[in-house]
Design a protein around this motif. Structure first.
Motif, PDB file in Angstrom:
ATOM      1  N   ARG A 541      -8.216  -3.242  16.468  1.00 34.71           N
ATOM      2  CA  ARG A 541      -9.443  -3.073  17.252  1.00 34.71           C
ATOM      3  C   ARG A 541     -10.674  -3.003  16.347  1.00 34.71           C
ATOM      4  O   ARG A 541     -11.731  -3.539  16.671  1.00 34.71           O
ATOM      5  CB  ARG A 541      -9.339  -1.800  18.095  1.00 34.71           C
ATOM      6  CG  ARG A 541     -10.443  -1.656  19.129  1.00 34.71           C
ATOM      7  CD  ARG A 541     -10.174  -0.522  20.079  1.00 34.71           C
ATOM      8  NE  ARG A 541     -10.259   0.775  19.447  1.00 34.71           N
ATOM      9  CZ  ARG A 541      -9.222   1.572  19.221  1.00 34.71           C
ATOM     10  NH1 ARG A 541      -8.003   1.192  19.559  1.00 34.71           N
ATOM     11  NH2 ARG A 541      -9.375   2.750  18.634  1.00 34.71           N
ATOM     12  N   LYS A 542     -10.524  -2.365  15.193  1.00 33.10           N
ATOM     13  CA  LYS A 542     -11.644  -2.207  14.265  1.00 33.10           C
ATOM     14  C   LYS A 542     -11.742  -3.356  13.268  1.00 33.10           C
ATOM     15  O   LYS A 542     -12.724  -3.445  12.533  1.00 33.10           O
ATOM     16  CB  LYS A 542     -11.501  -0.885  13.500  1.00 33.10           C
ATOM     17  CG  LYS A 542     -11.681   0.352  14.366  1.00 33.10           C
ATOM     18  CD  LYS A 542     -13.098   0.430  14.908  1.00 33.10           C
ATOM     19  CE  LYS A 542     -13.321   1.701  15.700  1.00 33.10           C
ATOM     20  NZ  LYS A 542     -14.692   1.791  16.250  1.00 33.10           N
ATOM     21  N   GLY A 543     -10.716  -4.204  13.207  1.00 35.93           N
ATOM     22  CA  GLY A 543     -10.758  -5.352  12.311  1.00 35.93           C
ATOM     23  C   GLY A 543     -10.572  -5.023  10.854  1.00 35.93           C
ATOM     24  O   GLY A 543     -11.108  -5.700   9.980  1.00 35.93           O
ATOM     25  N   THR A 544      -9.800  -3.977  10.563  1.00 39.96           N
ATOM     26  CA  THR A 544      -9.552  -3.575   9.168  1.00 39.96           C
ATOM     27  C   THR A 544      -8.146  -4.010   8.745  1.00 39.96           C
ATOM     28  O   THR A 544      -7.305  -3.191   8.399  1.00 39.96           O
ATOM     29  CB  THR A 544      -9.699  -2.059   9.013  1.00 39.96           C
ATOM     30  OG1 THR A 544      -8.813  -1.407   9.944  1.00 39.96           O
ATOM     31  CG2 THR A 544     -11.122  -1.620   9.297  1.00 39.96           C
ATOM     32  N   MET A 545      -7.889  -5.309   8.761  1.00 39.54           N
ATOM     33  CA  MET A 545      -6.530  -5.814   8.523  1.00 39.54           C
ATOM     34  C   MET A 545      -6.081  -5.644   7.082  1.00 39.54           C
ATOM     35  O   MET A 545      -4.911  -5.362   6.824  1.00 39.54           O
ATOM     36  CB  MET A 545      -6.447  -7.295   8.912  1.00 39.54           C
ATOM     37  CG  MET A 545      -6.407  -7.548  10.398  1.00 39.54           C
ATOM     38  SD  MET A 545      -8.007  -7.334  11.140  1.00 39.54           S
ATOM     39  CE  MET A 545      -8.914  -8.675  10.393  1.00 39.54           C
ATOM     40  N   ASN A 546      -6.975  -5.820   6.116  1.00 36.26           N
ATOM     41  CA  ASN A 546      -6.572  -5.722   4.715  1.00 36.26           C
ATOM     42  C   ASN A 546      -6.108  -4.308   4.365  1.00 36.26           C
ATOM     43  O   ASN A 546      -5.069  -4.121   3.727  1.00 36.26           O
ATOM     44  CB  ASN A 546      -7.730  -6.145   3.799  1.00 36.26           C
ATOM     45  CG  ASN A 546      -8.040  -7.620   3.925  1.00 36.26           C
ATOM     46  OD1 ASN A 546      -7.202  -8.465   3.651  1.00 36.26           O
ATOM     47  ND2 ASN A 546      -9.258  -7.937   4.348  1.00 36.26           N
ATOM     48  N   ALA A 547      -6.882  -3.325   4.797  1.00 36.91           N
ATOM     49  CA  ALA A 547      -6.484  -1.939   4.561  1.00 36.91           C
ATOM     50  C   ALA A 547      -5.210  -1.607   5.331  1.00 36.91           C
ATOM     51  O   ALA A 547      -4.356  -0.853   4.854  1.00 36.91           O
ATOM     52  CB  ALA A 547      -7.615  -0.993   4.969  1.00 36.91           C
ATOM     53  N   TYR A 548      -5.062  -2.181   6.514  1.00 34.76           N
ATOM     54  CA  TYR A 548      -3.873  -1.939   7.337  1.00 34.76           C
ATOM     55  C   TYR A 548      -2.613  -2.488   6.657  1.00 34.76           C
ATOM     56  O   TYR A 548      -1.586  -1.818   6.602  1.00 34.76           O
ATOM     57  CB  TYR A 548      -4.080  -2.592   8.697  1.00 34.76           C
ATOM     58  CG  TYR A 548      -2.898  -2.536   9.629  1.00 34.76           C
ATOM     59  CD1 TYR A 548      -2.377  -1.320  10.044  1.00 34.76           C
ATOM     60  CD2 TYR A 548      -2.304  -3.696  10.105  1.00 34.76           C
ATOM     61  CE1 TYR A 548      -1.295  -1.269  10.914  1.00 34.76           C
ATOM     62  CE2 TYR A 548      -1.234  -3.658  10.969  1.00 34.76           C
ATOM     63  CZ  TYR A 548      -0.733  -2.435  11.369  1.00 34.76           C
ATOM     64  OH  TYR A 548       0.335  -2.381  12.225  1.00 34.76           O
ATOM     65  N   ILE A 549      -2.707  -3.699   6.098  1.00 36.06           N
ATOM     66  CA  ILE A 549      -1.564  -4.283   5.389  1.00 36.06           C
ATOM     67  C   ILE A 549      -1.203  -3.424   4.178  1.00 36.06           C
ATOM     68  O   ILE A 549      -0.021  -3.171   3.901  1.00 36.06           O
ATOM     69  CB  ILE A 549      -1.884  -5.725   4.944  1.00 36.06           C
ATOM     70  CG1 ILE A 549      -2.044  -6.650   6.157  1.00 36.06           C
ATOM     71  CG2 ILE A 549      -0.808  -6.260   4.006  1.00 36.06           C
ATOM     72  CD1 ILE A 549      -0.788  -6.872   6.948  1.00 36.06           C
ATOM     73  N   ASP A 550      -2.220  -2.946   3.462  1.00 29.53           N
ATOM     74  CA  ASP A 550      -1.966  -2.068   2.313  1.00 29.53           C
ATOM     75  C   ASP A 550      -1.257  -0.797   2.748  1.00 29.53           C
ATOM     76  O   ASP A 550      -0.351  -0.306   2.054  1.00 29.53           O
ATOM     77  CB  ASP A 550      -3.294  -1.709   1.620  1.00 29.53           C
ATOM     78  CG  ASP A 550      -3.911  -2.905   0.919  1.00 29.53           C
ATOM     79  OD1 ASP A 550      -3.182  -3.888   0.666  1.00 29.53           O
ATOM     80  OD2 ASP A 550      -5.129  -2.865   0.638  1.00 29.53           O
ATOM     81  N   MET A 551      -1.663  -0.242   3.897  1.00 31.72           N
ATOM     82  CA  MET A 551      -1.025   0.969   4.395  1.00 31.72           C
ATOM     83  C   MET A 551       0.449   0.730   4.718  1.00 31.72           C
ATOM     84  O   MET A 551       1.318   1.540   4.377  1.00 31.72           O
ATOM     85  CB  MET A 551      -1.750   1.475   5.641  1.00 31.72           C
ATOM     86  CG  MET A 551      -1.190   2.775   6.197  1.00 31.72           C
ATOM     87  SD  MET A 551      -1.543   3.036   7.943  1.00 31.72           S
ATOM     88  CE  MET A 551      -0.436   1.869   8.714  1.00 31.72           C
ATOM     89  N   LEU A 552       0.746  -0.388   5.388  1.00 34.95           N
ATOM     90  CA  LEU A 552       2.134  -0.693   5.735  1.00 34.95           C
ATOM     91  C   LEU A 552       2.987  -0.861   4.482  1.00 34.95           C
ATOM     92  O   LEU A 552       4.137  -0.394   4.427  1.00 34.95           O
ATOM     93  CB  LEU A 552       2.198  -1.959   6.584  1.00 34.95           C
ATOM     94  CG  LEU A 552       1.604  -1.887   7.997  1.00 34.95           C
ATOM     95  CD1 LEU A 552       1.730  -3.236   8.685  1.00 34.95           C
ATOM     96  CD2 LEU A 552       2.288  -0.813   8.825  1.00 34.95           C
ATOM     97  N   GLN A 553       2.440  -1.515   3.466  1.00 35.90           N
ATOM     98  CA  GLN A 553       3.190  -1.699   2.225  1.00 35.90           C
ATOM     99  C   GLN A 553       3.405  -0.369   1.524  1.00 35.90           C
ATOM    100  O   GLN A 553       4.456  -0.148   0.916  1.00 35.90           O
ATOM    101  CB  GLN A 553       2.440  -2.684   1.317  1.00 35.90           C
ATOM    102  CG  GLN A 553       2.440  -4.111   1.869  1.00 35.90           C
ATOM    103  CD  GLN A 553       1.539  -5.044   1.094  1.00 35.90           C
ATOM    104  OE1 GLN A 553       0.703  -4.618   0.295  1.00 35.90           O
ATOM    105  NE2 GLN A 553       1.691  -6.350   1.327  1.00 35.90           N
ATOM    106  N   TRP A 554       2.409   0.531   1.607  1.00 35.71           N
ATOM    107  CA  TRP A 554       2.589   1.870   1.042  1.00 35.71           C
ATOM    108  C   TRP A 554       3.660   2.639   1.804  1.00 35.71           C
ATOM    109  O   TRP A 554       4.493   3.333   1.203  1.00 35.71           O
ATOM    110  CB  TRP A 554       1.254   2.617   1.088  1.00 35.71           C
ATOM    111  CG  TRP A 554       1.355   4.028   0.590  1.00 35.71           C
ATOM    112  CD1 TRP A 554       1.311   4.447  -0.704  1.00 35.71           C
ATOM    113  CD2 TRP A 554       1.531   5.214   1.393  1.00 35.71           C
ATOM    114  NE1 TRP A 554       1.448   5.816  -0.768  1.00 35.71           N
ATOM    115  CE2 TRP A 554       1.585   6.308   0.498  1.00 35.71           C
ATOM    116  CE3 TRP A 554       1.648   5.442   2.763  1.00 35.71           C
ATOM    117  CZ2 TRP A 554       1.730   7.614   0.942  1.00 35.71           C
ATOM    118  CZ3 TRP A 554       1.808   6.748   3.206  1.00 35.71           C
ATOM    119  CH2 TRP A 554       1.844   7.817   2.305  1.00 35.71           C
ATOM    120  N   GLU A 555       3.645   2.535   3.128  1.00 35.74           N
ATOM    121  CA  GLU A 555       4.646   3.226   3.942  1.00 35.74           C
ATOM    122  C   GLU A 555       6.058   2.737   3.613  1.00 35.74           C
ATOM    123  O   GLU A 555       7.012   3.514   3.629  1.00 35.74           O
ATOM    124  CB  GLU A 555       4.359   2.998   5.433  1.00 35.74           C
ATOM    125  CG  GLU A 555       3.137   3.712   5.969  1.00 35.74           C
ATOM    126  CD  GLU A 555       3.409   5.154   6.341  1.00 35.74           C
ATOM    127  OE1 GLU A 555       4.573   5.593   6.190  1.00 35.74           O
ATOM    128  OE2 GLU A 555       2.467   5.832   6.777  1.00 35.74           O
TER     129      GLU A 555
END
Length: 808
Positions: A541-555
Motif C-alpha cells: 500500500r505504501k510502495g516500499t517494496m525494496n525495504a519489504y524484500i530486505d525484511m523478508l530476507q532478514w526474516e
C-alpha cells in the motif's frame, strides 16, 4: 454443472440478514459485545444458523474465551460445512492462533466455494507469503490483479510475488505494464509522496531487471528515471548511483564502476564496504602494495574518515604495519578516543600485530609518566594497555593499569567498565558487578550504563542478585502495570535481559524457572516472525517494496542467528538435565556447559504461594502504586510464576527433541548431539546412531560422535530390555564412529559417566581446561564436580579471584 443449493438453515429473512451484516460490521470494528448481541438476536429465531454461530464464536475468541469460541465455530461448521463465511471465520481463528498452515487450508477451502471473493484472496495471499509458498502466491496475486486491475497494490503485489519466486524478468514486465497503463498525474497535482513512491517503484523494477541480468535495459531504465525527475528533486539519488554501479560491476565495465564507486565514496567516506568495492573494481584486492598506496591517497583525501587509516592494518605486515599502526593508534590515544582499543581489537588474531600495538601504547604511557603535562596521554594509554593485556590473558597486569588510571581520574565511566570486564575475565564476577555499578552511579541517567550494571549483576553469585538486577533495570522501564521491569522487558522484547536471567536461573539450579525464561527469550524470535504479517499489505500500500524484500530476507535468516541458537541450546540442555534429576530416570550425564540442577517436586502446587502473594499485595497499599503515585491497573495474571507448568505432565525428552530438531535444521551441529543424547535416554539406539552419523558427516571436528558412540556401546551392553538382534546390529555399526584420541575435556567427562575407565582421563583433560582462562576453569570445576572430582582448589590457585557457583 449446476451449483449446489444452499441448505435451508442458511436462509435468513431480510430483517435477520440486515442484523447479520451489522454483526459482521461490528466485528470488523472490534465491537465484540455489540456483535454478540446481534448474533444472539438472530440465534433466538434461527439457533442452527451456522454462519451466525461462527461469527459469534470469533467474537467470543477475541473476548478471551478461546475454548468457547472454537466450540461455537465448530458447531457452525457442523451445521453448514459448505459456507465460505464459516471457512473464512475458521481461517481467521487459526491465523489469530498463529497456525498459519491450518489457516492457509481454511482459506483455500473458502476460496473453492467462492472463487471471486476479494477478501479471501487477499488473506490467502498473506498466508502464502507468511509460509513462503511462492508458487501458489503468484497464482493468487494474478487472480487479484485480473479481478481488480485498477488497484496499484495488485500490480506491485504480483511483481513482488514473481520476484520472490525468482521470475525477475516477468516481475519487471509487470511493473512496466502498470506504468504504461496507469494515468499520469498533472505536475501541479503531484506531491512529494508521489515522487517518493514512483521512485521506489522504478528502483524495484530496476532491481528486477538487474537480477534478470538484463543490464542494458536496467541502465536505460535508470536514464529514463533521471530524465523524468530532472526538473524535480530525485528522492533517492543514492540508490540510483548504487544500482548503476552494481550494473557496471556485473557487466565488467571497470572504468565506469571505478568512477561511480569514487562518487559514492565522496558521498559517504565512512562506508567500509565501498573501500572493499574500490579494491575489487581496481583489481588490486590481492596486491597489498597497491592497496597501501590507494589507502594513503584516500587518507589524504578524506582526513575525517577512519576507514582509510584502519583498514590497511588488516593486510600490512612487518615494518609497514608498525609504521601504520603507530600513526593510527597514537592519533587515537592523543585524541582521547574511548573506543581506541575496540578499533584495533580484531587485529589481535595475529600475535605479532598484538605485540606491536601494545608496544606503541606502552611507549606513549612511558613518555606520559615522565612528563606530567601529558596527563591525558597517561590516562588513555593506561586504559588502552589495560584492555591490551586483558585481551592477551594477563588479567593481573591489566588490573594494575586500570587501577592506576582510575586513581588518576576516578570519574571516567569507561575506566570502571573496563575494570568490570577485566574482573569478569579473572572470574571475580561479584567484584565485576560492583565495578559496573560504580560506572552506573557516575551517570544515573545513562541507560547503557544501567543495562551493563544489570547484566553484570545477573552474572554475579550473590543471593540477592536477581532482585537487584530487576531493581536496576526497572529504573528505565515504565513499571505502570506490574511494578517491576521484568514484564516491561517481555513487552519490549528485551532479549538480552531474558536470556541472561535464564542463564542465571540455570546456574542457580532452578530448572523450571530457567525454562520459563528461556522460553520467553525464544518467544522474542517468534514475535519477530509473527509481526511480519502486518507488513505484507502495508508495504504494498505504501510502495516500499525494496525495504519489504530486505525484511523478508532478514526474516528468512532469523532462526540462524547466534542468539536464537544460544537460547535454543539452553532450553534443550535444561530439559535434558531436568529429566536426569528425576529419581526414576536411571542415568545422569554432563551436557556441554551444564550446571547441576535441584530436584523438582512434580507434585507441588503453587496455590498456597499464590494465596500468600495475593494476601501480601492486598495488604500493601504501596504495592498498588507506581513511581508516580498513581493507581496501578490490573495486570494480566501470571498463571505459572515458578515455571512448574512447563515440567508437570510434560514429556521432557520429547519436548527437548522438538527444539533439538529445530536446532539441527538451522545447521547447528550441537542439535545432532542433543538428538543423540535424547535418543540414548529413550533407548532408541538406531535413531541415536543416525544422528551420530549425520554429526560425523557434517562436523568431523566434533568429538561427540565418538564419545556418544562409546556411551551407546556401554549402555547397550548393560541393557537387557532391548532385543538381542537389534543390540548386535547396533554394536556392529558403532565402532565406525570410534576415535581413540579424545581431546575435548567436557566431552570426555560426558563419556566418563557411562564408562568409568575414562574418569581418570576426563580428570586430566579438565585440569588442562583450568589453565586456559577463568571462564574455562569455572566450566571445568562444574564438570568435575558432577563426576565427583575436585578441581576448585586448583582453579583457585591459578585464579585467586575466581568465584565458582557450586550446588548447595
Amino acid at each position: 454443472m449446476t451449483a449446489r443449493a444452499p441448505p435451508a438453515n442458511r436462509k435468513l429473512s431480510n430483517m435477520l440478514m440486515a442484523d447479520f451484516k451489522q454483526c459482521l460490521t461490528l466485528y470488523e470494528k472490534k465491537e465484540y459485545a455489540e456483535a454478540i448481541k446481534r448474533a444472539d438476536h438472530i440465534l433466538t429465531q434461527k439457533p442452527d444458523h451456522g454462519e451466525t454461530l461462527a461469527v459469534k464464536g470469533l467474537c467470543r475468541y477475541h473476548q478471551d474465551s478461546p475454548v468457547e469460541g472454537r466450540s461455537l465455530i465448530n458447531a457452525g461448521m457442523k451445521n453448514d460445512p459448505e459456507s465460505y463465511i464459516i471457512w473464512h471465520v475458521l481461517a481467521l481463528l487459526e491465523r489469530s492462533e498463529k497456525n498459519y498452515h491450518a489457516a492457509l487450508k481454511a482459506y483455500q477451502k473458502s476460496l473453492t466455494i467462492d472463487p471471486s471473493n476479494q477478501n479471501v484472496l487477499r488473506d490467502l495471499s498473506l498466508m502464502q507469503i507468511q509460509t513462503r509458498e511462492y508458487e501458489p502466491l503468484v497464482i493468487t496475486r494474478r487472480k487479484q490483479l485480473t479481478d481488480k486491475p485498477e488497484i496499484r497494490a495488485n500490480w506491485t503485489g504480483l511483481a513482488v510475488a514473481l520476484f520472490l519466486k525468482g521470475d525477475y524478468a516477468t516481475a519487471a514486465r509487470t511493473l512496466a505494464a502498470y506504468e504504461e497503463s496507469a494515468p499520469e498525474k498533472e505536475p501541479k497535482d503531484k506531491t512529494q509522496s508521489d515522487d517518493i513512491e514512483n521512485c521506489e517503484l522504478a528502483l524495484f523494477r530496476n532491481k528486477c531487471l538487474i537480477e534478470a541480468k538484463e543490464y542494458d535495459l536496467a541502465l536505460k531504465d535508470l536514464e529514463e528515471l533521471e530524465n523524468k525527475t530532472s526538473k524535480r528533486h530525485i528522492p533517492d539519488q543514492q540508490s540510483i548511483l548504487e544500482h548503476r554501479c552494481d550494473i557496471y560491476i556485473r557487466q565488467g565495465k571497470t572504468k565506469d564502476a571505478q568512477r561511480l564507486t569514487r562518487v559514492l565514496l565522496r558521498r559517504n567516506p565512512h562506508d567500509r564496504a565501498l573501500y572493499r568495492q574500490l579494491e575489487k573494481v581496481l583489481g588490486i584486492q590481492d596486491n597489498n602494495q597497491l592497496k597501501s598506496v590507494m589507502y594513503k591517497k584516500l587518507a589524504q583525501k578524506y582526513p575525517r574518515s577512519d576507514c582509510p587509516r584502519s583498514m590497511p592494518l588488516e593486510f600490512l605486515e612487518g615494518q609497514a604495519f608498525d609504521e601504520a599502526a603507530d600513526a593510527y593508534v597514537s592519533t587515537l590515544i592523543h585524541r582521547r578516543v574511548p573506543s581506541a582499543f575496540m578499533n584495533v581489537k580484531h587485529l589481535y588474531k595475529n600475535p605479532a600485530k598484538a605485540l606491536s600495538i601494545g608496544a606503541i601504547a606502552q611507549r606513549i604511557f612511558d613518555g606520559a609518566t615522565e612528563d606530567l603535562s601529558g596527563a591525558s596521554d597517561f590516562l588513555w594509554s593506561a586504559c588502552f594497555l589495560a584492555q591490551h593485556f586483558s585481551k592477551l590473558g594477563d588479567q593481573n597486569k591489566a588490573l594494575k593499569f586500570i587501577d592506576n588510571a582510575i586513581e588518576h581520574t576516578p570519574t571516567l565511566v569507561e575506566l570502571h567498565l573496563t575494570r568490570a570486564k577485566i574482573l569478569k575475565r579473572m572470574g571475580a564476577v561479584n567484584k565485576g558487578a560492583e565495578a559496573a555499578n560504580a560506572a552506573r552511579e557516575l551517570d544515573l541517567q545513562d541507560r547503557y550504563l544501567n543495562t551493563k550494571a544489570a547484566k553484570y549483576t545477573l552474572r554475579a553469585n550473590n543471593a540477592d542478585d536477581i532482585e537487584q538486577a530487576i531493581k536496576l533495570i526497572s529504573m528505565f522501564t515504565r513499571n505502570d502495570t506490574s511494578g517491576t521491569g521484568v514484564q516491561d522487558l517481555h513487552d519490549m522484547q528485551g532479549y538480552w535481559f531474558l536470556s541472561e536471567l535464564a542463564r542465571r536461573q540455570r546456574r542457580n539450579g532452578d530448572g523450571p524457572l530457567a525454562l520459563k525464561r528461556h522460553k520467553a527469550a525464544l518467544n522474542v524470535f517468534s514475535e519477530f516472525e509473527h509481526e511480519q504479517l502486518d507488513f505484507h499489505l502495508y508495504a504494498l500500500r505504501k510502495g516500499t517494496m525494496n525495504a519489504y524484500i530486505d525484511m523478508l530476507q532478514w526474516e528468512d535468516k532469523l532462526y540462524k542467528s547466534k542468539k536464537f541458537i544460544r537460547s535454543t541450546r539452553g532450553i534443550i540442555e535444561t530439559y535434558i538435565a531436568l529429566w536426569d534429576t528425576k529419581p526414576d530416570c536411571g542415568c545422569g550425564a554432563v551436557i556441554p556447559g551444564s550446571f547441576p540442577l535441584k530436584a523438582v517436586d512434580y507434585n507441588a502446587s503453587t496455590t498456597v504461594k499464590k494465596k500468600k502473594k495475593k494476601k501480601t499485595n492486598e495488604g500493601s497499599a504501596e504495592a498498588k502504586q507506581n513511581p508516580n503515585g498513581l493507581p496501578t491497573p490490573e495486570h494480566r495474571h501470571d498463571a505459572d510464576p515458578e515455571g512448574l507448568k512447563l515440567v508437570k505432565n510434560v514429556d521432557l525428552l520429547e519436548t527437548a527433541l522438538v527444539h533439538a530438531k529445530k536446532l539441527a535444521e538451522v545447521g547447528d551441529s550441537l542439535g545432532l548431539v542433543f538428538q543423540a543424547e535424547i535418543y540414548l535416554r529413550q533407548n532408541k539406539y538406531m535413531l541415536a546412531l543416525q544422528s551420530l552419523n549425520k554429526l560425523k558427516a557434517s562436523d568431523a571436528a566434533s568429538p561427540y560422535a565418538s564419545v556418544l558412540a562409546k556411551v551407546a556401546e556401554a549402555q547397550l551392553n548393560g541393557d537387557d530390555s532391548t532385543a538381542q538382534n537389534l543390540k548386535d546390529m547396533t554394536l556392529k555399526m558403532l565402532p565406525k564412529l570410534f576415535n581413540e584420541t579424545e581431546s575435548d575435556a567436557v566431552a570426555t567427562a560426558r563419556l566418563a559417566f557411562s564408562v568409568p575407565s575414562y574418569k581418570e582421563l576426563a580428570g586430566e583433560l579438565l585440569k588442562g581446561l583450568v589453565s586456559e582462562n577463568a571462564t574455562a576453569a569455572a566450566l571445568a570445576v562444574w564438570a568435575a564436580n558432577s563426576l565427583g572430582l575436585e578441581l576448585e582448589d586448583l582453579a583457585k590457585e591459578q585464579y585467586p579471584e575466581l568465584e565458582v557457583p557450586l550446588p548447595n
